[in-house]
Enzyme design. Structure first.
Site, mmCIF file in Angstrom:
data_model
loop_
_atom_site.group_PDB
_atom_site.id
_atom_site.type_symbol
_atom_site.label_atom_id
_atom_site.label_comp_id
_atom_site.label_asym_id
_atom_site.label_seq_id
_atom_site.Cartn_x
_atom_site.Cartn_y
_atom_site.Cartn_z
ATOM 1 N N SER A 98 -13.280 -72.639 8.754
ATOM 2 C CA SER A 98 -14.254 -71.748 9.403
ATOM 3 C C SER A 98 -14.091 -70.319 8.889
ATOM 4 C CB SER A 98 -14.173 -71.824 10.923
ATOM 5 O OG SER A 98 -13.058 -71.123 11.400
ATOM 6 N N ASP A 141 -6.241 -66.182 8.645
ATOM 7 C CA ASP A 141 -7.117 -67.068 7.868
ATOM 8 C C ASP A 141 -8.162 -66.275 7.079
ATOM 9 O OD1 ASP A 141 -5.722 -68.981 9.269
ATOM 10 O OD2 ASP A 141 -7.479 -70.081 9.967
HETATM 11 O O1 PMV Z 1 -5.973 -74.361 12.284
HETATM 12 P P1 PMV Z 1 -6.485 -73.083 11.744
HETATM 13 O O2 PMV Z 1 -6.868 -73.140 10.319
HETATM 14 O O3 PMV Z 1 -7.611 -72.540 12.586
HETATM 15 O O4 PMV Z 1 -5.272 -72.020 11.805
HETATM 16 C C1 PMV Z 1 -5.057 -71.179 12.881
HETATM 17 C C2 PMV Z 1 -3.769 -70.398 12.765
HETATM 18 C C3 PMV Z 1 -3.211 -69.973 14.120
HETATM 19 O O5 PMV Z 1 -1.983 -69.282 13.869
HETATM 20 C C4 PMV Z 1 -2.914 -71.187 14.988
HETATM 21 C C5 PMV Z 1 -4.157 -69.063 14.896
HETATM 22 C C6 PMV Z 1 -4.293 -67.668 14.324
HETATM 23 O O6 PMV Z 1 -5.294 -67.016 14.647
HETATM 24 O O7 PMV Z 1 -3.405 -67.203 13.594
#
Ligand code: PMV
Length: 308
Positions: A98, A141
């Site tokens: 996303s 991200d």
């Molecule tokens: O699962 P993903 O790609 O949405 O990764 C989120 C990473 C987290 O540390 C769980 C949340 C964040 O905002 O850092």
């Protein structure tokens, strides 16, 4: 009104793996992250109808919409935008799809509005988009999708690039999708119910990141693998592992991986495994009987303009 400088544009952004530190990064602890060679391409056209469109439908409550709207607001472009999203990044499994879609959408809107990619604007716009789906995004991200490469990210200090001694990583997709926002809320609940223990976990995580950086320097892959398992045990304790994740890790270790852990939000999604090059085939084969496996390159290029 700012003059329109492009009728159509395209850009692409990479997915990512968090090697160490997911979730704890939300609480301002450092995390180590790397861009992977799975990308999303977003094509954009100026459109006569106002709003953000996916094909010929309006796109509501989508991170890309918010990200594009943010770019349009900041650049003063009075036009609608139509998008086409072509993604090689599996969605909702922890690989940052996303964020990458938001980044590439905002970048294509920036090209249409300004004739260039304003990377700072894109980072801010994509983070606004992420807020729609993630309760409290740390920004890791969207930052790695723009910058690419590998680095350490800390909420209050931003991103610093580092060289990592890992070229490739094996990703196991457990096939179970989940919502990042829910997993982030689960950790928040744990932190509220177990204040003291959570603060110990955060301190352990911070120490662990320093140990990882030392192991990177000394090319100690066994140590890196061991630290992946320590990180995994902390993630399990705060409630974001799952039966599928534990099973995938066991399969990887039994087949000879140095270490393995969930990556991203957990609760399903993907597991990353560190495997010696000469064991890669054996490990992938024994895991692929049960789960989908991808061998991906790390430190991939960040956001870039593409031909259209
Ligand atoms: O699962 P993903 O790609 O949405 O990764 C989120 C990473 C987290 O540390 C769980 C949340 C964040 O905002 O850092």
């Amino acid at each position: 009104m700012v003059p329109l400088t492009m009728e159509k544009a395209a850009s692409s952004a990479p997915g990512k793996v968090i090697l160490f530190g997911e979730h704890f990064v939300v609480y301002d602890k450092p995390a180590i992250v790397s861009a992977i060679n799975l990308r999303v391409r977003v094509e954009a056209w100026r459109y006569e109808k106002p709003g953000v469109w996916l094909g010929y439908r309006t796109l509501v409550d989508h991170p890309s919409t918010r990200a594009v709207e943010y770019v349009l607001e900041k650049t003063g472009l009075m036009s609608g935008i139509r998008l086409k999203i072509l993604s090689k990044i599996p969605a909702s499994v922890g690989l940052g799809s996303s964020a990458s879609v938001s980044v590439a959408s905002a970048a294509s809107a920036s090209l249409i509005s300004l004739g260039r990619i304003d990377r700072e604007l894109v980072e801010k716009a994509a983070l606004e988009g992420e807020k729609i789906v993630h309760v409290n995004p740390s920004g890791i991200d969207t930052t790695i999708a723009v910058r690419g490469g590998s680095g350490i990210y800390r909420r209050s200090r931003g991103f610093s690039s580092i060289d990592i001694p890992l070229k490739k990583i094996l990703i196991i997709d457990t096939g179970k999708t989940r919502r990042t926002g829910e997993m982030v809320s689960r950790v928040r609940e744990f932190s509220e119910k177990n204040k003291e223990r959570f603060s110990e976990i955060l301190s352990r995580e911070e120490e662990l990141i320093n140990e990882v950086l030392d192991a990177f320097k000394s090319l100690d892959f066994e140590k890196i693998g061991e630290l992946m398992l320590v990180n995994q045990s902390l993630l399990k304790e705060v409630g974001v592992s799952s039966n599928e994740i534990e099973e995938a890790i066991k399969l990887a270790l039994d087949a000879g991986a140095y270490g393995a852990k969930l990556t991203g939000a957990g609760g399903g999604g993907c597991v990353i495994c560190l495997v010696d090059e000469d064991k890669l085939e054996k490990v992938s084969k024994s895991i692929s009987n049960k789960f989908k496996v991808y061998l991906t390159e790390l430190s991939a290029e960040g956001l870039r303009e593409e031909k259209i």
